[in-house]
Design an enzyme around this catalytic site. Sequence first.
Site, PDB file in Angstrom:
ATOM      1  N   VAL A 119      66.852   4.559 103.518  1.00 48.55           N
ATOM      2  CA  VAL A 119      68.772   4.532 103.145  1.00 48.55           C
ATOM      3  C   VAL A 119      67.973   2.402 102.336  1.00 48.55           C
ATOM      4  O   VAL A 119      67.667   2.294 103.291  1.00 48.55           O
ATOM      5  CB  VAL A 119      68.815   4.155 104.908  1.00 48.55           C
ATOM      6  CG1 VAL A 119      70.107   3.653 105.102  1.00 48.55           C
ATOM      7  CG2 VAL A 119      69.166   5.574 105.614  1.00 48.55           C
ATOM      8  N   CYS A 120      69.294   2.830 101.617  1.00 52.52           N
ATOM      9  CA  CYS A 120      69.577   1.047 101.532  1.00 52.52           C
ATOM     10  C   CYS A 120      68.627   0.655 101.212  1.00 52.52           C
ATOM     11  O   CYS A 120      68.116   1.594 100.066  1.00 52.52           O
ATOM     12  CB  CYS A 120      70.429   0.100 102.705  1.00 52.52           C
ATOM     13  SG  CYS A 120      70.688  -0.963 102.483  1.00 52.52           S
ATOM     14  N   THR A 121      68.430  -0.898 100.655  1.00 54.82           N
ATOM     15  CA  THR A 121      66.693  -1.218 100.465  1.00 54.82           C
ATOM     16  C   THR A 121      65.450  -0.850 100.824  1.00 54.82           C
ATOM     17  O   THR A 121      64.909  -1.043 100.469  1.00 54.82           O
ATOM     18  CB  THR A 121      66.889  -2.068 100.339  1.00 54.82           C
ATOM     19  OG1 THR A 121      66.918  -3.220 101.966  1.00 54.82           O
ATOM     20  CG2 THR A 121      68.401  -2.881  99.467  1.00 54.82           C
ATOM     21  N   SER A 172      72.468   4.949  99.409  1.00 53.61           N
ATOM     22  CA  SER A 172      73.248   3.825  99.073  1.00 53.61           C
ATOM     23  C   SER A 172      72.799   3.012 100.391  1.00 53.61           C
ATOM     24  O   SER A 172      72.379   3.137 101.208  1.00 53.61           O
ATOM     25  CB  SER A 172      74.374   4.151  98.765  1.00 53.61           C
ATOM     26  OG  SER A 172      74.790   3.131  97.688  1.00 53.61           O
TER      27      SER A 172
END
Lengths: 220, 220
Positions: A119-121, A172
């Site tokens: 998820v995400c970074t 994202s």
Amino acid sequence: MSDNPPQKQPLRIGVILFPGFQALDAFGPLDVINVLSRTEPITLSLLSSTLTPISTASPDIPSTTGQSILPTHTYATAPPLDVLLVPGGRGSRGSSGPVTEAITFIRTVYPSLKYLITVCTGSGLVARAGVLDGRRATTNKMAFREMRDLRPAVEWVARARWVVDGNVWTSSGVSAGIDVTLAWIGEVWGEEKARGIADWIEYSRHEDKDVDPFAELYGL
Amino acid sequence: MSDNPPQKQPLRIGVILFPGFQALDAFGPLDVINVLSRTEPITLSLLSSTLTPISTASPDIPSTTGQSILPTHTYATAPPLDVLLVPGGRGSRGSSGPVTEAITFIRTVYPSLKYLITVCTGSGLVARAGVLDGRRATTNKMAFREMRDLRPAVEWVARARWVVDGNVWTSSGVSAGIDVTLAWIGEVWGEEKARGIADWIEYSRHEDKDVDPFAELYGL
């Protein structure tokens, strides 16, 4: 899951925690997994460098609020895993002990996993572990250029709510973790199960992985 | 916030925790508040009966996964609060110690609050505290009839993502907590701030409180 015996073994899920993880990166997917575990056999491990409570607050950001979560295992005592979920957040940057130990754990455990979800970074941690080299992957859209520069050997996809490449599911930013987890559940347990959980948590899903309003917003 | 002096005082937010709270009920709003606190002065207290870590797992449901969160204060040591946020979840039912103590705290603290926000069946706790009698309020849509029967003196609204009545903001199930928190931030700090946080967490908001696809889904 066709290699499971008729008496189903629990699916063993691990989630990585480090200081400065983004709360919703982890707790969107975790809430979905908690609901899933009401009907499906799941074991969950919350993994970190130590068993000390892990705060969402990042040392280098002047946010005044944070929450502390109890890990269940260290990387050294982690049980065998089928699935690893890696959240992101401010604390996923840099080369602190918790970050480098997370990267080492990801590199070591990946060959034994059935699925890896970011998820995400969190994709930045997995990228730095070398797992994404030559693969298609996505990440937080505000941090997209930073992630691309971090590991150019990854085929970073700008416009995607999530990307699936082999057994690696990258999503994202932040709330996209809910969408990728539901999509992954749809793949493993069927779409009806995923839809039931989304309805249960009254979540209006992104159901199309290629529709990404935030790529455009951040000029990608 | 017009009663604040030019040198702004931090807004003092408290969140109630009890065994079997729904993770996303709390961590959707908390993630939004964490991002808000990067630019706005906020203090956050996580309140429970004791300082023991509080698990999302409910004793009466056979879910196999859960996460444990550290409270920062007990109800007895709670600091003065401007805002109280009350999540729901399986554990909000019944008359256990943690539930009755939460209800007593809500009843006691409400008169001193600027805002009270509920997510999901958190409205049931607030209703049982008597705060919602004669007010319009909403709740989790799968549990709607249960909440209505729990406290008929409340004017329960079936079709709403969230409802505002005076200083009480009640939202629908689980992920609706993110929407109500963003809407409340729009009210207090302005819509641009709310939109910025939604974009930051890449969240596709429900922006209209009266659009509620889940009311229809659950036959309300």
